[in-house]
Design a protein around this motif. Structure first.
Motif, PDB file in Angstrom:
ATOM      1  N   THR A 100       0.832  -1.206   0.000  1.00 12.32           N
ATOM      2  CA  THR A 100       0.000   0.000   0.000  1.00 12.32           C
ATOM      3  C   THR A 100       0.865   1.254   0.000  1.00 12.32           C
ATOM      4  OG1 THR A 100      -1.727  -1.200   1.187  1.00 12.32           O
ATOM      5  CG2 THR A 100      -1.887   1.200   1.180  1.00 12.32           C
ATOM      6  N   ALA A 101       2.031   1.176   0.602  1.00 11.80           N
ATOM      7  CA  ALA A 101       2.971   2.299   0.629  1.00 11.80           C
ATOM      8  C   ALA A 101       3.813   2.380  -0.639  1.00 11.80           C
ATOM      9  CB  ALA A 101       3.878   2.181   1.844  1.00 11.80           C
ATOM     10  N   GLN A 102       3.343   1.694  -1.710  1.00  9.44           N
ATOM     11  CA  GLN A 102       4.036   1.663  -3.001  1.00  9.44           C
ATOM     12  C   GLN A 102       5.383   0.966  -2.915  1.00  9.44           C
ATOM     13  OE1 GLN A 102       2.646   6.093  -4.031  1.00  9.44           O
ATOM     14  NE2 GLN A 102       3.750   5.161  -5.721  1.00  9.44           N
ATOM     15  N   ARG A 103       5.488   0.018  -2.000  1.00 10.20           N
ATOM     16  CA  ARG A 103       6.704  -0.778  -1.901  1.00 10.20           C
ATOM     17  C   ARG A 103       6.864  -1.558  -3.200  1.00 10.20           C
ATOM     18  NH1 ARG A 103       9.251  -2.885   2.839  1.00 10.20           N
ATOM     19  NH2 ARG A 103      11.355  -3.474   2.195  1.00 10.20           N
ATOM     20  N   GLY A 104       7.984  -1.386  -3.858  1.00  8.86           N
ATOM     21  CA  GLY A 104       8.214  -2.022  -5.141  1.00  8.86           C
ATOM     22  C   GLY A 104       7.520  -1.335  -6.301  1.00  8.86           C
ATOM     23  N   MET A 105       6.843  -0.246  -6.033  1.00 10.21           N
ATOM     24  CA  MET A 105       6.180   0.534  -7.088  1.00 10.21           C
ATOM     25  C   MET A 105       6.476   2.018  -6.876  1.00 10.21           C
ATOM     26  SD  MET A 105       2.501  -1.348  -7.680  1.00 10.21           S
ATOM     27  CE  MET A 105       2.103  -0.329  -9.119  1.00 10.21           C
ATOM     28  N   GLY A 106       7.726   2.304  -6.565  1.00 12.40           N
ATOM     29  CA  GLY A 106       8.144   3.686  -6.386  1.00 12.40           C
ATOM     30  C   GLY A 106       8.818   3.948  -5.059  1.00 12.40           C
ATOM     31  N   LEU A 107       8.471   3.167  -4.024  1.00 15.57           N
ATOM     32  CA  LEU A 107       9.118   3.331  -2.724  1.00 15.57           C
ATOM     33  C   LEU A 107      10.320   2.403  -2.659  1.00 15.57           C
ATOM     34  CD1 LEU A 107       8.825   4.783   0.072  1.00 15.57           C
ATOM     35  CD2 LEU A 107       7.804   2.635   0.881  1.00 15.57           C
ATOM     36  N   ASP A 108      11.504   2.968  -2.741  1.00 20.69           N
ATOM     37  CA  ASP A 108      12.748   2.197  -2.733  1.00 20.69           C
ATOM     38  C   ASP A 108      13.109   1.787  -1.305  1.00 20.69           C
ATOM     39  OD1 ASP A 108      14.928   4.451  -1.711  1.00 20.69           O
ATOM     40  OD2 ASP A 108      13.192   5.277  -2.781  1.00 20.69           O
ATOM     41  N   TRP A 109      14.047   0.865  -1.162  1.00 18.20           N
ATOM     42  CA  TRP A 109      14.401   0.367   0.157  1.00 18.20           C
ATOM     43  C   TRP A 109      15.029   1.439   1.036  1.00 18.20           C
ATOM     44  CZ3 TRP A 109      13.642  -1.959   4.272  1.00 18.20           C
ATOM     45  CH2 TRP A 109      14.641  -2.194   5.225  1.00 18.20           C
ATOM     46  N   THR A 110      15.860   2.318   0.468  1.00 20.57           N
ATOM     47  CA  THR A 110      16.473   3.367   1.285  1.00 20.57           C
ATOM     48  C   THR A 110      15.404   4.200   1.981  1.00 20.57           C
ATOM     49  OG1 THR A 110      18.405   3.502  -0.167  1.00 20.57           O
ATOM     50  CG2 THR A 110      17.971   5.407   1.240  1.00 20.57           C
ATOM     51  N   THR A 111      14.390   4.617   1.235  1.00 20.36           N
ATOM     52  CA  THR A 111      13.318   5.420   1.815  1.00 20.36           C
ATOM     53  C   THR A 111      12.431   4.570   2.710  1.00 20.36           C
ATOM     54  OG1 THR A 111      13.364   6.739  -0.214  1.00 20.36           O
ATOM     55  CG2 THR A 111      11.535   7.112   1.285  1.00 20.36           C
ATOM     56  N   ALA A 112      12.189   3.318   2.328  1.00 16.51           N
ATOM     57  CA  ALA A 112      11.374   2.434   3.163  1.00 16.51           C
ATOM     58  C   ALA A 112      12.022   2.226   4.528  1.00 16.51           C
ATOM     59  CB  ALA A 112      11.165   1.096   2.461  1.00 16.51           C
ATOM     60  N   ALA A 113      13.342   2.082   4.565  1.00 20.26           N
ATOM     61  CA  ALA A 113      14.035   1.901   5.837  1.00 20.26           C
ATOM     62  C   ALA A 113      13.861   3.127   6.728  1.00 20.26           C
ATOM     63  CB  ALA A 113      15.522   1.624   5.591  1.00 20.26           C
ATOM     64  N   GLU A 114      13.952   4.314   6.123  1.00 18.70           N
ATOM     65  CA  GLU A 114      13.741   5.534   6.893  1.00 18.70           C
ATOM     66  C   GLU A 114      12.290   5.627   7.372  1.00 18.70           C
ATOM     67  OE1 GLU A 114      14.757   9.192   8.712  1.00 18.70           O
ATOM     68  OE2 GLU A 114      15.922   7.480   7.988  1.00 18.70           O
ATOM     69  N   LEU A 115      11.368   5.223   6.521  1.00  7.11           N
ATOM     70  CA  LEU A 115       9.958   5.210   6.894  1.00  7.11           C
ATOM     71  C   LEU A 115       9.722   4.276   8.085  1.00  7.11           C
ATOM     72  CD1 LEU A 115       6.966   5.948   6.202  1.00  7.11           C
ATOM     73  CD2 LEU A 115       6.989   3.994   4.634  1.00  7.11           C
ATOM     74  N   ILE A 116      10.326   3.112   8.056  1.00  5.45           N
ATOM     75  CA  ILE A 116      10.188   2.155   9.159  1.00  5.45           C
ATOM     76  C   ILE A 116      10.715   2.761  10.457  1.00  5.45           C
ATOM     77  CG2 ILE A 116      11.144  -0.015  10.043  1.00  5.45           C
ATOM     78  CD1 ILE A 116      10.943  -1.016   7.058  1.00  5.45           C
ATOM     79  N   ARG A 117      11.885   3.370  10.397  1.00  3.58           N
ATOM     80  CA  ARG A 117      12.475   3.947  11.612  1.00  3.58           C
ATOM     81  C   ARG A 117      11.596   5.069  12.166  1.00  3.58           C
ATOM     82  NH1 ARG A 117      17.188   3.711   8.101  1.00  3.58           N
ATOM     83  NH2 ARG A 117      18.499   1.917   8.680  1.00  3.58           N
ATOM     84  N   ARG A 118      11.152   5.951  11.292  1.00  2.00           N
ATOM     85  CA  ARG A 118      10.348   7.093  11.759  1.00  2.00           C
ATOM     86  C   ARG A 118       8.988   6.635  12.278  1.00  2.00           C
ATOM     87  NH1 ARG A 118      11.358  12.701   8.721  1.00  2.00           N
ATOM     88  NH2 ARG A 118      13.513  12.453   8.006  1.00  2.00           N
ATOM     89  N   SER A 119       8.343   5.731  11.573  1.00  7.62           N
ATOM     90  CA  SER A 119       7.026   5.275  11.998  1.00  7.62           C
ATOM     91  C   SER A 119       7.097   4.486  13.300  1.00  7.62           C
ATOM     92  CB  SER A 119       6.373   4.431  10.906  1.00  7.62           C
ATOM     93  OG  SER A 119       6.054   5.222   9.787  1.00  7.62           O
ATOM     94  N   ALA A 120       8.131   3.659  13.446  1.00  5.61           N
ATOM     95  CA  ALA A 120       8.296   2.902  14.683  1.00  5.61           C
ATOM     96  C   ALA A 120       8.515   3.836  15.869  1.00  5.61           C
ATOM     97  CB  ALA A 120       9.447   1.916  14.548  1.00  5.61           C
ATOM     98  N   ALA A 121       9.272   4.908  15.656  1.00  3.39           N
ATOM     99  CA  ALA A 121       9.469   5.885  16.736  1.00  3.39           C
ATOM    100  C   ALA A 121       8.155   6.573  17.091  1.00  3.39           C
ATOM    101  CB  ALA A 121      10.522   6.914  16.314  1.00  3.39           C
ATOM    102  N   GLU A 122       7.345   6.912  16.083  1.00  5.43           N
ATOM    103  CA  GLU A 122       6.033   7.518  16.347  1.00  5.43           C
ATOM    104  C   GLU A 122       5.136   6.542  17.103  1.00  5.43           C
ATOM    105  OE1 GLU A 122       4.626  10.534  15.641  1.00  5.43           O
ATOM    106  OE2 GLU A 122       6.515  11.340  14.870  1.00  5.43           O
ATOM    107  N   ALA A 123       5.184   5.268  16.706  1.00  8.08           N
ATOM    108  CA  ALA A 123       4.366   4.259  17.385  1.00  8.08           C
ATOM    109  C   ALA A 123       4.749   4.156  18.856  1.00  8.08           C
ATOM    110  CB  ALA A 123       4.515   2.911  16.691  1.00  8.08           C
ATOM    111  N   ALA A 124       6.042   4.152  19.127  1.00  5.74           N
ATOM    112  CA  ALA A 124       6.493   4.066  20.511  1.00  5.74           C
ATOM    113  C   ALA A 124       6.054   5.281  21.315  1.00  5.74           C
ATOM    114  CB  ALA A 124       8.015   3.927  20.552  1.00  5.74           C
ATOM    115  N   ALA A 125       6.054   6.449  20.675  1.00  2.00           N
ATOM    116  CA  ALA A 125       5.689   7.679  21.369  1.00  2.00           C
ATOM    117  C   ALA A 125       4.213   7.733  21.740  1.00  2.00           C
ATOM    118  CB  ALA A 125       6.066   8.885  20.511  1.00  2.00           C
TER     119      ALA A 125
END
Length: 407
Positions: A100-125
């Motif tokens: 749904t986040a366009q993984r493999g359809m525009g969302l590259d791994w470099t950006t996906a990794a940053e997305l994971i880190r930022r979203s996980a931090a928001e989830a923890a907060a």
């Protein structure tokens, strides 16, 4: 009134709602089902999407809808993370960095990794639940060996676990292309599961979502493929939280969940039959049911959460009364070619006021026709999904005007 085009170019009249029917935020998380919404990303509308810049949208003939080579995708981080807080505020979990986040359809791994880190931090907060996709999409060409595929999976698993999120092991295009048969899947998944620090969710994404995944689990025959998946789980039941099934086949999903070991969940990824699969069987028939990890719960988030809370009380009829009317919209968004459903999802997020533009990574907003988008608006408005129906109507009028339609 607003005039909306159909596929022939004819205009029909739609009378927008004046009041929404969206449940307010603040409800507790559902308890009878584990429910994840697979969330979209908000693109940076000012980024350059040309080759060599942001990750590009798929083009006709591109194997599996994979993006052409390009630089990292550019996201509007504030709006992207705000949308995840919206989902958490309604008690839903977030499935991050999925298709749904366009993984493999525009969302590259470099950006996906940053997305994971930022979203996980928001989830923890904010105390939100999060699970994140682990794949092999950092491989830029065909994999030369299973070891290379395992290493790619391991790299992504480490990122997700270090971020403090649950892992969703996504289907791998590289493995689908290289594997000689079921034994290669057993080897790759077995080694990865033995390394996982917490139970993971396995993901079986059908070729309707990604043609490059045809024959996954080592066979085009779905019965044979199912046996391989079950063998992976049987060898490591303590390492598998559940399996997300995205085959758009309710009968097959129901049969699979009957065969899962005790304690292993079935998460429906069936955006055509989700009400019946989540409601599950009557107690006399075994009482089995599916949990949920769905892209359609991105636009349906508040309504979906409320429906499952009704189900928590044992009111199956009330649950179905809330969710059954949404199926027409979901089937419209996910109609073939199904992999372009993200365009309708982002359209509805824009119309609902969750972002200030209808732009997508790689220009994927152009992947659906204007009549398709108009029908999505009409169905969503009829369901009362827009918190501000007037804003949604105004934005739809602006979009129509871009195409030369005087609404």
């Amino acid at each position: 009134m607003i005039r909306l085009p159909d596929a022939s170019g004819a205009l029909r009249v739609h009378t927008p709602r004046t009041e929404p029917s969206v449940p307010a935020a603040g409800g507790p998380p559902p308890v009878s089902r584990t429910v994840f919404a697979a969330a979209h990303v908000v693109a940076d509308p000012f980024a350059d999407p040309s080759p060599g810049h942001a990750g590009e949208a798929p083009t006709p003939g591109h194997a599996g809808g994979a993006p052409a080579p390009g630089g990292p995708a550019a996201l509007d981080w504030d709006a992207t993370l705000a949308f995840r807080r919206h989902l958490w505020s309604h008690g839903l979990g977030v499935a991050e960095a999925m298709d749904t986040a366009q993984r493999g359809m525009g969302l590259d791994w470099t950006t996906a990794a940053e997305l994971i880190r930022r979203s996980a931090a928001e989830a923890a907060a904010c105390g939100g639940r999060i699970a994140c996709g682990v794949g092999t999409d950092q491989l830029t060409g065909p994999a030369g060996s299973l070891a290379e595929i395992r290493a790619a999976y391991e790299e992504q698993l480490a990122v997700v676990e270090e971020a403090g999120a649950q892992a969703i092991v996504m289907a791998s295009r590289a493995l689908a292309a290289l594997a000689r048969g079921p034994e290669d899947y057993l080897e790759v998944y077995g080694r990865l599961l033995r390394q996982a620090s917490e139970p993971v969710i396995l993901h079986w994404l059908g070729p309707m979502f990604d043609p490059a995944l045809a024959g996954y689990w080592g066979s085009e025959d779905l019965d044979t493929a199912t046996e391989t998946l079950l063998a992976v789980i049987a060898e490591h039941p303590d390492r598998v939280d559940g399996v997300k099934v995205s085959l758009l086949d309710a009968r097959r999903e129901a049969e699979l969940r009957r065969r899962l070991p005790d304690g292993v969940r079935c998460y429906t990824g069936d955006d055509f039959h989700y009400p019946e699969l989540i409601a599950g069987e009557e107690p006399a028939a075994g009482g089995r049911f599916s949990h949920a990890l769905l892209g359609i719960f991105d636009p349906l988030g508040p309504l979906a959460a409320e429906a499952v809370r009704v189900l928590d009380t044992g009111d199956r009829a009330g649950f179905r009364a809330l969710l059954d009317p949404t199926v027409e919209l979901s089937r419209h968004l996910f109609r073939a070619p199904t992999r372009y459903y993200k365009t309708g999802v982002v359209l509805l997020a824009w119309l609902a006021g969750h972002q200030e533009h209808f732009a997508m990574v790689g220009g994927l907003q152009s992947a659906r026709s204007l009549p398709h988008l108009a029908r999505a608006y009409e169905l969503a408005d009829s369901l009362g999904l827009f918190p501000d129906p007037g804003l949604a109507e105004s934005r739809m009028r602006h979009l129509l005007a871009v195409y030369g339609v005087t609404a």
